[in-house]
Design an enzyme around this catalytic site. Sequence first.
Site, PDB file in Angstrom:
ATOM      1  N   GLU A 178       0.831  -1.205   0.000  1.00 12.27           N
ATOM      2  CA  GLU A 178       0.000   0.000   0.000  1.00 12.27           C
ATOM      3  C   GLU A 178       0.871   1.263   0.000  1.00 12.27           C
ATOM      4  O   GLU A 178       0.544   2.244  -0.648  1.00 12.27           O
ATOM      5  CB  GLU A 178      -0.947  -0.017   1.201  1.00 12.27           C
ATOM      6  N   GLU A 222       2.037   1.764  -3.474  1.00 14.83           N
ATOM      7  CA  GLU A 222       0.947   2.276  -4.312  1.00 14.83           C
ATOM      8  C   GLU A 222       0.776   3.782  -4.099  1.00 14.83           C
ATOM      9  O   GLU A 222       0.635   4.550  -5.053  1.00 14.83           O
ATOM     10  CB  GLU A 222      -0.347   1.528  -3.975  1.00 14.83           C
ATOM     11  N   CYS A 257      -8.569  -2.819   3.023  1.00 10.79           N
ATOM     12  CA  CYS A 257      -8.490  -4.061   3.807  1.00 10.79           C
ATOM     13  C   CYS A 257      -9.792  -4.438   4.479  1.00 10.79           C
ATOM     14  O   CYS A 257      -9.954  -5.570   4.914  1.00 10.79           O
ATOM     15  CB  CYS A 257      -7.364  -3.990   4.833  1.00 10.79           C
ATOM     16  N   SER A 284      -7.519   1.167  -3.011  1.00 11.23           N
ATOM     17  CA  SER A 284      -6.233   0.495  -3.237  1.00 11.23           C
ATOM     18  C   SER A 284      -6.438  -0.873  -3.889  1.00 11.23           C
ATOM     19  O   SER A 284      -7.409  -1.581  -3.596  1.00 11.23           O
ATOM     20  CB  SER A 284      -5.539   0.320  -1.883  1.00 11.23           C
ATOM     21  N   LYS A 296     -15.687 -10.689   6.673  1.00  8.95           N
ATOM     22  CA  LYS A 296     -14.577 -11.489   6.121  1.00  8.95           C
ATOM     23  C   LYS A 296     -15.094 -12.789   5.530  1.00  8.95           C
ATOM     24  O   LYS A 296     -14.476 -13.374   4.653  1.00  8.95           O
ATOM     25  CB  LYS A 296     -13.530 -11.776   7.209  1.00  8.95           C
ATOM     26  N   GLU A 344     -15.869 -11.771   2.147  1.00  7.68           N
ATOM     27  CA  GLU A 344     -14.627 -11.547   1.383  1.00  7.68           C
ATOM     28  C   GLU A 344     -14.039 -12.892   0.943  1.00  7.68           C
ATOM     29  O   GLU A 344     -13.638 -13.065  -0.218  1.00  7.68           O
ATOM     30  CB  GLU A 344     -13.606 -10.795   2.248  1.00  7.68           C
ATOM     31  N   GLU A 393     -12.974 -13.228  -6.628  1.00  7.94           N
ATOM     32  CA  GLU A 393     -11.624 -12.672  -6.806  1.00  7.94           C
ATOM     33  C   GLU A 393     -10.596 -13.402  -5.945  1.00  7.94           C
ATOM     34  O   GLU A 393      -9.392 -13.328  -6.211  1.00  7.94           O
ATOM     35  CB  GLU A 393     -11.594 -11.186  -6.400  1.00  7.94           C
TER      36      GLU A 393
HETATM   37 FE1  HC0 Z   1      -8.983  -6.608  10.701  1.00  7.87          FE
HETATM   38 FE2  HC0 Z   1      -7.223  -6.746   8.915  1.00  7.87          FE
HETATM   39  S1  HC0 Z   1      -7.074  -5.423  10.726  1.00  7.87           S
HETATM   40  S2  HC0 Z   1      -9.361  -6.032   8.524  1.00  7.87           S
HETATM   41  O1  HC0 Z   1      -9.724  -5.068  11.186  1.00  7.87           O
HETATM   42  O2  HC0 Z   1      -6.224  -4.680   7.215  1.00  7.87           O
HETATM   43  O3  HC0 Z   1     -11.151  -8.548  10.365  1.00  7.87           O
HETATM   44  O4  HC0 Z   1      -8.156  -7.596  13.346  1.00  7.87           O
HETATM   45  O5  HC0 Z   1      -7.554  -9.147  10.170  1.00  7.87           O
HETATM   46  O6  HC0 Z   1      -7.331  -8.651   6.606  1.00  7.87           O
HETATM   47  O7  HC0 Z   1      -4.471  -7.490   9.440  1.00  7.87           O
HETATM   48  C1  HC0 Z   1     -10.387  -7.780  10.616  1.00  7.87           C
HETATM   49  C2  HC0 Z   1      -8.587  -7.223  12.408  1.00  7.87           C
HETATM   50  C3  HC0 Z   1      -7.822  -8.069  10.029  1.00  7.87           C
HETATM   51  C4  HC0 Z   1      -7.233  -7.936   7.455  1.00  7.87           C
HETATM   52  C5  HC0 Z   1      -5.469  -7.294   9.202  1.00  7.87           C
HETATM   53  C6  HC0 Z   1      -6.616  -5.487   7.814  1.00  7.87           C
END
Ligand code: HC0
Length: 558
Positions: A276, A279, A297, A317, A353, A356, A361
């Site tokens: 990042e 970038e 993220c 990003s 998540k 995700e 992808e």
């Molecule tokens: Fe998070 Fe992450 S910090 S989003 O908040 O960037 O879920 O803890 O794991 O992927 O590292 C959540 C927390 C994560 C990711 C990281 C980011």
Amino acid sequence: QEFLTIDGIPVAIEGEKNILELIRKVGIKLPTFCYHSELSIYGACRMCMVETPRGMEAACSTPPKAGMDIRTNTERLRKYRKMILELLLANHCRDCTTCGNNGSCKLQDLAMRFGIDRVRFPNTAAEPKLDESSVSIVRDQNKCILCGDCVRMCNEVQNVGAIDFAHRGAKMTISTAFEVPIAESPCVGCGQCAAVCPTGAIVVKNDTARVWALLDDPDVKVTAQIAPAVRVGLGKEMGMEPGENAIGKLVAALKHMGFDEVYDTSTGADLTVLEESNELLRRLEEGEHDWPLFTSCCPAWVQFCEKNYPELMGNVSTCKSPMEMFAAVIRENNRTAGRRKAVHVAIMPCTAKKFEAARSEFCSGEGQDVEYVLTTQELIRMVKESGVVFSELVPEAVDMPFAYKTGAGVIFGVTGGVTEAVLRRLASDKSATALKTLAFQGVRGLEGVKETTVPYGERNLRIAIVSGLGNASALIERIRGGEHYDFVEVMACPNGCISGGGQPFAHAEEQAERSEGLYKADQVSRIKRSEENPLMMELYGGLLKGKVHELLHVEYPL
Ligand code: HC0
Ligand code: SF4
């Protein structure tokens, strides 16, 4: 100084907005379903009624006045509260022992506390009424008590507006528009509605059975990664102090349950910092880009942007999230080593998540890079089921070959952490003093919107850090109105991942302790800058050679 009396005891008024806050301040646990200090006052559940000389009043919506004489526990109030509970239970699917919220349900808790030993009215909601369309959350309308906490969270704090009250009177429900399944609504799976739901009407999707099956299969190598915020989110259910860092015990628990190798998502976060930062630097050099660069993220933020501001997706990003970067690296490592069937599980504070992980992808010919996401809540359930006494576990370290991480990667779990980690990378002064100074440049703290300006070479970088999607929307409107930012960090959940929808629910003080827990973990880590992680050099010189784009970046459809 002005005073009022609570159950005959004089109490000073010190700026409290309502008498409920005052009553709680003196240590009386007045019950509520629909009161959350961060949401607007709804005053619907009536559980916080108190007696004043004026009669019965809802404590949550009554401002304190000098001289008020408040009674919180009279015969009349006890009867009244019991009646509310009995009526709620009559209209509630009561499969408590098999409910996803068994043990952390406010209705169950208050029914116990007020000694409800029978419900005199016929049960009108005996069967569950499920919406299981979302990969993140499950809704059961027959457990809803219409407190409206989810609606206010989704609308006021998250500005998503996926759910609202529908119909009137006895037919009133919480619904999506046109009653479409939640997965077809504007919902982004942040799980904040589940976090505030006092019953089992909205819960985290439970994938524990699938993961147990994997762990039982001797032919499958099961690896795990643990997100930054999980380590400080376990709380008293696991015998931990609020905000206590339990990473070592978490590793030990996962090993005990049958995971073959356990890693720390902070290692993936170090990769994200490097990518990042590059970038951002590339954009600054090229100069002609639309600004700002948004972080990528948080999957609920990415989905929110796709659904509401598709024209801004070019500003998000191209970095995969740390979870997905790391999963791709682990997959590649397994492939090159010619390993037996390997499956990767991520332990996350986050319900989004799960979404995700399932995105096309992040799938290869071998399936999802992250096959399952378990939230902290699900992990707690599995640990309990396994019989392991968590508090007595001897901490273990994460496994090689990915055992190195930095403090920069750990602070990702709290709002501002990604930005601070990237700024550490960009700083030319690599001294310990510079590191400390950076911590005081407006990146830390649990405010929903933080802004700072940081010098970089000849120019000043304008940076905004927002948590909570409502705050993201407001900032985007300002950007559309012409305000300039170079870099914007967005986390969908207020305070960032420490308050993720998959974490055990925590009030503001515990959230602050979780934040503190992550900063302490950073303080004690020997390596604090991602670029100084020796594993990074090894990866870029080896496994990632010629594959940085393929493994670490993503192109979301514009
Ligand atoms: Fe998070 Fe992450 S910090 S989003 O908040 O960037 O879920 O803890 O794991 O992927 O590292 C959540 C927390 C994560 C990711 C990281 C980011
Ligand atoms: Fe709204 Fe988030 Fe709940 Fe979806 S998961 S309904 S976006 S609060």
